[in-house]
Design a protein around this motif. Structure first.
Motif, PDB file in Angstrom:
ATOM      1  N   THR A 140       1.754   3.014   2.237  1.00 29.75           N
ATOM      2  CA  THR A 140       3.033   2.901   3.354  1.00 29.75           C
ATOM      3  C   THR A 140       4.162   2.281   2.744  1.00 29.75           C
ATOM      4  OG1 THR A 140       0.906   2.907   4.736  1.00 29.75           O
ATOM      5  CG2 THR A 140       3.108   2.406   5.893  1.00 29.75           C
ATOM      6  N   SER A 183       0.920  -1.114  -0.016  1.00 32.72           N
ATOM      7  CA  SER A 183       0.081   0.054   0.120  1.00 32.72           C
ATOM      8  C   SER A 183       0.870   1.394  -0.183  1.00 32.72           C
ATOM      9  CB  SER A 183      -1.089  -0.013   1.188  1.00 32.72           C
ATOM     10  OG  SER A 183      -0.141   0.347   2.485  1.00 32.72           O
ATOM     11  N   THR A 209      -4.973  13.997   4.027  1.00 34.43           N
ATOM     12  CA  THR A 209      -5.973  13.258   3.928  1.00 34.43           C
ATOM     13  C   THR A 209      -6.659  13.545   5.485  1.00 34.43           C
ATOM     14  OG1 THR A 209      -4.917  11.798   2.488  1.00 34.43           O
ATOM     15  CG2 THR A 209      -7.082  11.422   2.786  1.00 34.43           C
ATOM     16  N   LYS A 268      -6.703   5.052  -4.331  1.00 39.86           N
ATOM     17  CA  LYS A 268      -7.278   6.348  -4.097  1.00 39.86           C
ATOM     18  C   LYS A 268      -7.767   7.132  -5.486  1.00 39.86           C
ATOM     19  CE  LYS A 268      -5.846   6.658   0.559  1.00 39.86           C
ATOM     20  NZ  LYS A 268      -5.154   7.387   1.417  1.00 39.86           N
TER      21      LYS A 268
HETATM   22  C1  LIG Z   1      -3.942   6.775   2.364  1.00 35.77           C
HETATM   23  C2  LIG Z   1      -2.785   7.567   2.557  1.00 35.77           C
HETATM   24  C3  LIG Z   1      -1.606   7.156   2.835  1.00 35.77           C
HETATM   25  C4  LIG Z   1      -1.625   5.724   3.456  1.00 35.77           C
HETATM   26  O1  LIG Z   1      -1.603   4.738   2.399  1.00 35.77           O
HETATM   27  P1  LIG Z   1      -1.903   3.163   2.677  1.00 35.77           P
HETATM   28  O2  LIG Z   1      -2.101   2.875   1.354  1.00 35.77           O
HETATM   29  O3  LIG Z   1      -3.090   3.040   3.503  1.00 35.77           O
HETATM   30  O4  LIG Z   1      -0.820   2.549   3.287  1.00 35.77           O
HETATM   31  C5  LIG Z   1      -0.371   7.699   3.108  1.00 35.77           C
HETATM   32  N1  LIG Z   1      -0.395   9.135   2.900  1.00 35.77           N
HETATM   33  C6  LIG Z   1      -1.777   9.766   2.537  1.00 35.77           C
HETATM   34  C7  LIG Z   1      -1.745  11.177   2.310  1.00 35.77           C
HETATM   35  C8  LIG Z   1      -2.772   8.944   2.404  1.00 35.77           C
HETATM   36  O5  LIG Z   1      -3.997   9.682   2.001  1.00 35.77           O
END
Ligand SMILES: *Cc1c(COP(=O)(O)O)cnc(C)c1O
Length: 396
Positions: free
Chosen positions: A65, A63, A143, A196
């Motif tokens: 992260t 993901s 976010t 996203k």
């Molecule tokens: C969703 C998000 C993450 C984390 O991403 P994951 O896919 O949950 O690991 C990191 N940074 C931002 C700004 C996000 O919106």
């Protein structure tokens, strides 16, 4: 529940039918001789989304992260100093990841509801005559608070100080939805994820590195294996992966990139701005405020809405989910209970958002928040009715 649920968390976003269908294919031989004909164009098209010609795109099964971890471990060494600001849960988690990996993080604490403090960064960089700071970490779209930051401004701060630090951008909730220009802004590492703006399930870290960052990976002191750039670059060049790639996700990514290409990036950005502006009109009509403290921080992909004193945003979220099948984003950490969020990114139009606004409005009234029935929906509707994305953009 009868009918569809409303998914308005800012990720995962709604996966369009064409993408879902593209994912639902029989398993494939990822070492088949014709696989490169499919894989290589994915990288070429992703470069267009990142707006990079010289950068190297990476797809790691992970993901967002995991993308952070790959970015850090491929370019830096334990004990290196990095500059970062904390103004929301995601900027916080990135700092936390750096600290746990053994970096020395120079943290600028900012109010939640503000964004990357470009002027303070400029001062810190100018003061760092010995170039101890090896990288500057920025969160393009925070976010958790619905705050968008000025990445071009950070590049100007670096250039103004003639500072060679790398520029890292967390673009997980911005890339593919709002304007992002990797080459023009001199971004060295841009990290995104599949769930996203890319309108896919979670499961892919989608990232790009500048030439400078790729070259540094030969010297970076962190140990890494699965996330090593070198193995990926060597194998990707031939249209394959060093390990079993998630082929179904890549088929979905093809469909997602086709949609992005068909709509056009600039049109996508205009649509996101237009939809976000409608949500902001609704918030104003409710008599509420955004967590983002000033218009310059307003995010076009997510709005964090502050509930009045004495009310609990968690109750709004719970009621919306239980009674109306509507998922709103929760307030995280410092803003838990204080805000609820409406994600407005990805495969979305006015009428879909109307359901989120209508549901939020009903849930707020159900838990005793005195918003006028229909006020937010009316304000958003009148805005969306009277303009078009292109007109709205031209008026600014
Ligand atoms: C969703 C998000 C993450 C984390 O991403 P994951 O896919 O949950 O690991 C990191 N940074 C931002 C700004 C996000 O919106």
């Amino acid at each position: 529940m009868i009918g569809t649920r409303g998914l308005f968390v800012p990720g995962p976003t709604n996966v369009p039918e064409s993408v879902r269908k593209a994912i639902d294919v029989p398993m494939e031989d990822h070492r088949a001789p014709d696989i490169p004909d499919f894989i290589l164009p994915l990288f070429a098209d992703l470069k267009k989304v990142f707006k990079t010609e010289t950068g190297q795109v990476f797809l790691f099964p992970a993901s967002g992260t995991g993308g952070w971890e790959a970015a850090i471990t491929n370019t830096l060494s334990p004990g290196d100093r990095v500059l970062a600001a904390r103004f929301g849960q995601f900027s916080h988690l990135w700092i936390d990841l750096c600290q746990r990996l053994g970096l020395e993080v120079e943290v600028v604490e900012c109010d939640w509801g503000t964004g990357v403090p470009v002027e303070i960064f400029a001062e810190r960089l100018a003061a760092d005559k010995e170039h101890q700071i090896k990288a500057v970490l920025t969160t393009h779209n925070e976010t958790a608070t619905g705050v968008q930051s000025d990445i071009a401004g950070v590049r100007r701060a670096l250039d103004g100080a003639r500072h060679p630090a790398l520029l890292f951008v967390d673009g997980v909730s911005s890339i593919g939805s709002v304007d992002f220009r990797m080459d023009e802004w001199g971004v060295d590492l841009a990290v995104s994820g599949s769930q996203k703006g890319f309108m896919l399930p979670a499961g892919l870290a989608i990232m790009a590195a500048s030439r400078k960052a790729v070259d540094l990976s030969a010297k970076a002191g962190f140990r890494r294996c699965y996330f090593d750039f070198k193995d990926m670059i060597a194998t990707n060049a031939t249209g394959y992966f060093p390990y079993t790639p998630p082929m179904n996700m890549l088929r979905g990514l093809r469909a997602s990139l086709d949609r992005i290409e068909a709509e056009g990036l600039e049109t996508i950005f205009a649509r996101h701005h237009f939809l976000a502006e409608g949500v902001r009109r609704a918030v104003k009509a409710w008599g509420l405020t955004l967590c983002a403290k000033e218009p310059k921080w307003y995010s076009d992909t997510v709005s964090a809405i502050v509930v009045p004193e004495g009310h609990d945003a968690k109750k709004v979220i719970a009621r919306a989910y239980a009674r109306y099948g509507l998922s709103l984003g929760a307030g995280l950490s410092v803003v838990a209970g204080k805000v609820f969020r409406i994600g407005h990114l990805g495969d979305l139009n006015e009428l879909m958002l109307m359901s989120a606004l209508g549901g939020a409005e009903m849930a707020m009234r159900d838990v005793g928040i005195p918003v006028v029935a229909g006020s937010g929906v009316a304000a958003a509707g009148e805005y969306w009715r009277s303009a078009s994305p292109a007109v709205a953009m031209a008026a600014e």
